[in-house]
Design a protein around this motif. Structure first.
Motif, PDB file in Angstrom:
ATOM      1  N   ARG A 255      25.220  -1.458   5.636  1.00 57.15           N
ATOM      2  CA  ARG A 255      25.154  -0.495   6.731  1.00 57.15           C
ATOM      3  C   ARG A 255      25.765   0.852   6.354  1.00 57.15           C
ATOM      4  NH1 ARG A 255      25.866  -3.651  12.525  1.00 57.15           N
ATOM      5  NH2 ARG A 255      24.201  -5.160  12.157  1.00 57.15           N
ATOM      6  N   GLU A 256      25.640   1.168   5.074  1.00 56.53           N
ATOM      7  CA  GLU A 256      26.028   2.496   4.639  1.00 56.53           C
ATOM      8  C   GLU A 256      24.844   3.419   4.838  1.00 56.53           C
ATOM      9  OE1 GLU A 256      27.327   2.460   0.642  1.00 56.53           O
ATOM     10  OE2 GLU A 256      28.923   1.029   0.986  1.00 56.53           O
ATOM     11  N   THR A 257      25.099   4.608   5.325  1.00 58.54           N
ATOM     12  CA  THR A 257      24.055   5.621   5.470  1.00 58.54           C
ATOM     13  C   THR A 257      24.474   6.814   4.638  1.00 58.54           C
ATOM     14  OG1 THR A 257      23.714   4.867   7.731  1.00 58.54           O
ATOM     15  CG2 THR A 257      22.653   6.937   7.098  1.00 58.54           C
ATOM     16  N   PRO A 258      23.989   6.920   3.377  1.00 57.24           N
ATOM     17  CA  PRO A 258      24.486   7.956   2.475  1.00 57.24           C
ATOM     18  C   PRO A 258      24.418   9.369   3.058  1.00 57.24           C
ATOM     19  CG  PRO A 258      23.135   6.385   1.291  1.00 57.24           C
ATOM     20  CD  PRO A 258      23.009   6.035   2.745  1.00 57.24           C
ATOM     21  N   LEU A 259      23.344   9.679   3.804  1.00 54.21           N
ATOM     22  CA  LEU A 259      23.200  11.012   4.359  1.00 54.21           C
ATOM     23  C   LEU A 259      24.354  11.353   5.274  1.00 54.21           C
ATOM     24  CD1 LEU A 259      21.480  13.558   4.804  1.00 54.21           C
ATOM     25  CD2 LEU A 259      20.324  12.354   6.656  1.00 54.21           C
ATOM     26  N   GLU A 260      24.896  10.363   5.977  1.00 55.64           N
ATOM     27  CA  GLU A 260      25.940  10.621   6.952  1.00 55.64           C
ATOM     28  C   GLU A 260      27.342  10.467   6.371  1.00 55.64           C
ATOM     29  OE1 GLU A 260      25.216   8.011  10.170  1.00 55.64           O
ATOM     30  OE2 GLU A 260      23.396   9.018  10.825  1.00 55.64           O
ATOM     31  N   THR A 261      27.470   9.805   5.217  1.00 53.82           N
ATOM     32  CA  THR A 261      28.803   9.507   4.720  1.00 53.82           C
ATOM     33  C   THR A 261      29.226  10.364   3.541  1.00 53.82           C
ATOM     34  OG1 THR A 261      27.931   7.775   3.284  1.00 53.82           O
ATOM     35  CG2 THR A 261      28.675   7.126   5.494  1.00 53.82           C
TER      36      THR A 261
ATOM     37  N   VAL B  72      15.734   9.863 -13.709  1.00 55.03           N
ATOM     38  CA  VAL B  72      15.075   9.042 -12.690  1.00 55.03           C
ATOM     39  C   VAL B  72      16.112   8.444 -11.744  1.00 55.03           C
ATOM     40  CG1 VAL B  72      13.732   6.938 -12.286  1.00 55.03           C
ATOM     41  CG2 VAL B  72      13.066   8.501 -14.126  1.00 55.03           C
ATOM     42  N   ALA B  73      17.148   7.842 -12.324  1.00 53.16           N
ATOM     43  CA  ALA B  73      18.161   7.164 -11.509  1.00 53.16           C
ATOM     44  C   ALA B  73      18.926   8.137 -10.622  1.00 53.16           C
ATOM     45  CB  ALA B  73      19.126   6.406 -12.416  1.00 53.16           C
ATOM     46  N   TYR B  74      19.200   9.335 -11.123  1.00 54.71           N
ATOM     47  CA  TYR B  74      19.913  10.323 -10.318  1.00 54.71           C
ATOM     48  C   TYR B  74      19.103  10.728  -9.096  1.00 54.71           C
ATOM     49  CZ  TYR B  74      22.023  14.806  -9.004  1.00 54.71           C
ATOM     50  OH  TYR B  74      22.588  15.844  -8.308  1.00 54.71           O
ATOM     51  N   ARG B  75      17.805  10.917  -9.271  1.00 58.58           N
ATOM     52  CA  ARG B  75      16.955  11.272  -8.133  1.00 58.58           C
ATOM     53  C   ARG B  75      16.854  10.120  -7.143  1.00 58.58           C
ATOM     54  NH1 ARG B  75      15.967  14.168 -12.315  1.00 58.58           N
ATOM     55  NH2 ARG B  75      14.817  16.146 -12.306  1.00 58.58           N
ATOM     56  N   MET B  76      16.919   8.908  -7.658  1.00 58.00           N
ATOM     57  CA  MET B  76      16.850   7.740  -6.786  1.00 58.00           C
ATOM     58  C   MET B  76      18.139   7.523  -6.006  1.00 58.00           C
ATOM     59  SD  MET B  76      14.009   5.996  -6.637  1.00 58.00           S
ATOM     60  CE  MET B  76      14.692   4.463  -6.031  1.00 58.00           C
ATOM     61  N   LEU B  77      19.278   7.799  -6.628  1.00 57.54           N
ATOM     62  CA  LEU B  77      20.560   7.398  -6.058  1.00 57.54           C
ATOM     63  C   LEU B  77      21.426   8.558  -5.579  1.00 57.54           C
ATOM     64  CD1 LEU B  77      21.383   4.735  -8.784  1.00 57.54           C
ATOM     65  CD2 LEU B  77      20.588   4.277  -6.454  1.00 57.54           C
TER      66      LEU B  77
ATOM     67  N   ARG C  25       4.273   9.511   3.270  1.00 59.37           N
ATOM     68  CA  ARG C  25       5.250   9.702   4.339  1.00 59.37           C
ATOM     69  C   ARG C  25       6.482  10.441   3.816  1.00 59.37           C
ATOM     70  NH1 ARG C  25       3.961   4.296   5.977  1.00 59.37           N
ATOM     71  NH2 ARG C  25       5.882   3.499   5.048  1.00 59.37           N
ATOM     72  N   ALA C  26       6.923  10.038   2.644  1.00 61.11           N
ATOM     73  CA  ALA C  26       8.087  10.698   2.055  1.00 61.11           C
ATOM     74  C   ALA C  26       7.790  12.160   1.761  1.00 61.11           C
ATOM     75  CB  ALA C  26       8.483   9.974   0.771  1.00 61.11           C
ATOM     76  N   ARG C  27       6.614  12.434   1.237  1.00 60.82           N
ATOM     77  CA  ARG C  27       6.224  13.807   0.906  1.00 60.82           C
ATOM     78  C   ARG C  27       6.204  14.680   2.155  1.00 60.82           C
ATOM     79  NH1 ARG C  27       1.401  12.685  -0.800  1.00 60.82           N
ATOM     80  NH2 ARG C  27       2.290  11.757  -2.682  1.00 60.82           N
ATOM     81  N   GLY C  28       5.715  14.126   3.254  1.00 60.56           N
ATOM     82  CA  GLY C  28       5.701  14.882   4.506  1.00 60.56           C
ATOM     83  C   GLY C  28       7.100  15.223   4.982  1.00 60.56           C
TER      84      GLY C  28
ATOM     85  N   VAL D 232      17.469  15.137   1.734  1.00 64.64           N
ATOM     86  CA  VAL D 232      16.287  14.616   2.414  1.00 64.64           C
ATOM     87  C   VAL D 232      15.924  13.239   1.850  1.00 64.64           C
ATOM     88  CG1 VAL D 232      13.840  14.974   2.932  1.00 64.64           C
ATOM     89  CG2 VAL D 232      15.409  16.908   2.938  1.00 64.64           C
ATOM     90  N   LEU D 233      15.998  13.088   0.537  1.00 64.20           N
ATOM     91  CA  LEU D 233      15.683  11.796  -0.068  1.00 64.20           C
ATOM     92  C   LEU D 233      16.606  10.697   0.441  1.00 64.20           C
ATOM     93  CD1 LEU D 233      14.926  12.704  -3.802  1.00 64.20           C
ATOM     94  CD2 LEU D 233      13.327  12.439  -1.897  1.00 64.20           C
ATOM     95  N   GLU D 234      17.866  11.055   0.738  1.00 59.35           N
ATOM     96  CA  GLU D 234      18.800  10.067   1.271  1.00 59.35           C
ATOM     97  C   GLU D 234      18.348   9.525   2.625  1.00 59.35           C
ATOM     98  OE1 GLU D 234      21.308   8.814  -0.233  1.00 59.35           O
ATOM     99  OE2 GLU D 234      22.187  10.245  -1.627  1.00 59.35           O
ATOM    100  N   SER D 235      17.525  10.287   3.345  1.00 61.79           N
ATOM    101  CA  SER D 235      17.091   9.862   4.678  1.00 61.79           C
ATOM    102  C   SER D 235      15.880   8.938   4.631  1.00 61.79           C
ATOM    103  CB  SER D 235      16.763  11.092   5.538  1.00 61.79           C
ATOM    104  OG  SER D 235      15.579  11.727   5.089  1.00 61.79           O
ATOM    105  N   LEU D 236      15.267   8.770   3.468  1.00 64.16           N
ATOM    106  CA  LEU D 236      14.087   7.921   3.336  1.00 64.16           C
ATOM    107  C   LEU D 236      14.487   6.454   3.214  1.00 64.16           C
ATOM    108  CD1 LEU D 236      12.140  10.025   0.646  1.00 64.16           C
ATOM    109  CD2 LEU D 236      11.933  10.174   3.147  1.00 64.16           C
ATOM    110  N   THR D 237      13.540   5.579   3.485  1.00 61.04           N
ATOM    111  CA  THR D 237      13.774   4.164   3.194  1.00 61.04           C
ATOM    112  C   THR D 237      13.788   3.995   1.679  1.00 61.04           C
ATOM    113  OG1 THR D 237      11.440   3.531   3.091  1.00 61.04           O
ATOM    114  CG2 THR D 237      12.507   3.522   5.281  1.00 61.04           C
TER     115      THR D 237
END
Length: 292
Positions: A77-83, A21-26, A156-159, A114-119
């Motif tokens: 202000r870290e953006t994981p997808l970009e860093t 669970v935590a790996y998918r979240m983080l 929204r996330a699923r879309g 993709v998950l990194e881009s979600l809120t």
């Protein structure tokens, strides 16, 4: 057996699930382990006699901990997808149970990106409901929303996931053929062969750790334009096939040291995404003992 030992044994029964669970979240193996450890500390301080469903209680706690960690990233202000790319889970077909659980349900790097881009709230609602089947009325208190609002978060996330992370070909042999064709084109320096195996909208992400952001190339022309780089690497590297988050990939070794991990997403026989992690510091922390 002491009460604390009994509690620890009960917690251990759920550890693999909680880390998944935590790996998918983080998207981070070390942070996932931290979240699981925090869940244990909270359990040890709680009145376990009042917990009817330990697995559900622990999953909720890990969800809360991960949500706080994701929000902390945002506040800094870290953006994981970009860093950075998510941590890869590298296995062989005979993966041990814990590694198998981490990559179950085709949680490839493409999906994690993709998950990194979600809120944070969207990610939690999607992960807990769509990937682990928790009902919305159990997720809602974690994100401090109504079940209906939580359902909308997951929708929204699923879309976003469906639009940005197409499901890879399930046939691993077909995946491997595409990866082998890519490697052959790289070794031979064959531009036409490389172009033929790439999807027109292919995306390549490279994380070296030396730059502030992940390098992202989009489109067949841009990726095929890196042929000379691929060719140079193929000339000096010793490669080893591996599963990277459940899809075909490879490890590249230079002078006996792991130099990079490559992950490929293959849809309809063509490569749609290539993720390359060559950050030496992060590579040194990955557990590859299951490949021995």
């Amino acid at each position: 057996m002491t009460e604390q030992r009994y509690l620890a044994d009960r917690f251990q029964e759920h550890r693999t699930h909680l880390k998944a669970v935590a790996y998918r979240m983080l998207g981070s193996l070390s942070e996932a382990e931290d979240a699981v450890q925090e869940a244990w500390l909270r359990l040890a301080r709680s009145d376990d006699g009042a917990i009817d469903n330990l697995g559900g209680w622990l999953t909720t706690v890990v969800g809360r901990v991960c949500l706080d960690m994701l929000r902390s990233r945002r506040s800094r202000r870290e953006t994981p997808l970009e860093t950075r790319l998510p941590d890869p889970v590298v296995t062989d077909p005979a993966a041990d149970p814990e590694h198998a659980a981490l990559i179950a349900d085709s949680v490839g790097l493409a999906l994690l990106v993709v998950l990194e881009s979600l809120t944070p709230a969207e990610r939690l609602a999607f992960v807990l409901h769509d990937l682990f089947g928790l009902p919305f009325d159990e997720i809602a208190p974690i994100v401090d929303r109504t079940p209906a609002a939580t359902r909308k978060l997951a929708s929204r996330a699923r879309g976003r996931v469906r639009a940005s992370a197409p499901k890879p070909d399930p046939d691993r042999a077909a995946q491997r053929r595409a990866v082998d064709a890519f490697l052959s084109a790289a070794r031979e320096g064959d531009f036409a062969a490389l172009v033929s195996i790439l999807d027109p909208d292919v995306v390549l992400r490279g994380d070296t750790g030396a730059l502030p952001d992940v390098v992202v190339l989009r489109g067949r022309d841009a990726v095929a334009g890196q042929l000379e780089t691929f060719h140079r690497m193929a000339a000096i590297a010793i490669t080893r096939p591996a599963l990277v988050n459940g899809t075909e990939g490879q490890l590249n070794f230079v002078d006996g040291e792991l130099f990079s991990i490559m992950s490929f997403s293959v849809v309809d026989g063509r490569i749609t995404e290539i993720d390359i992690l060559s950050d030496a510091e992060r590579l040194s922390t990955l557990d590859l003992t299951n490949l021995d």
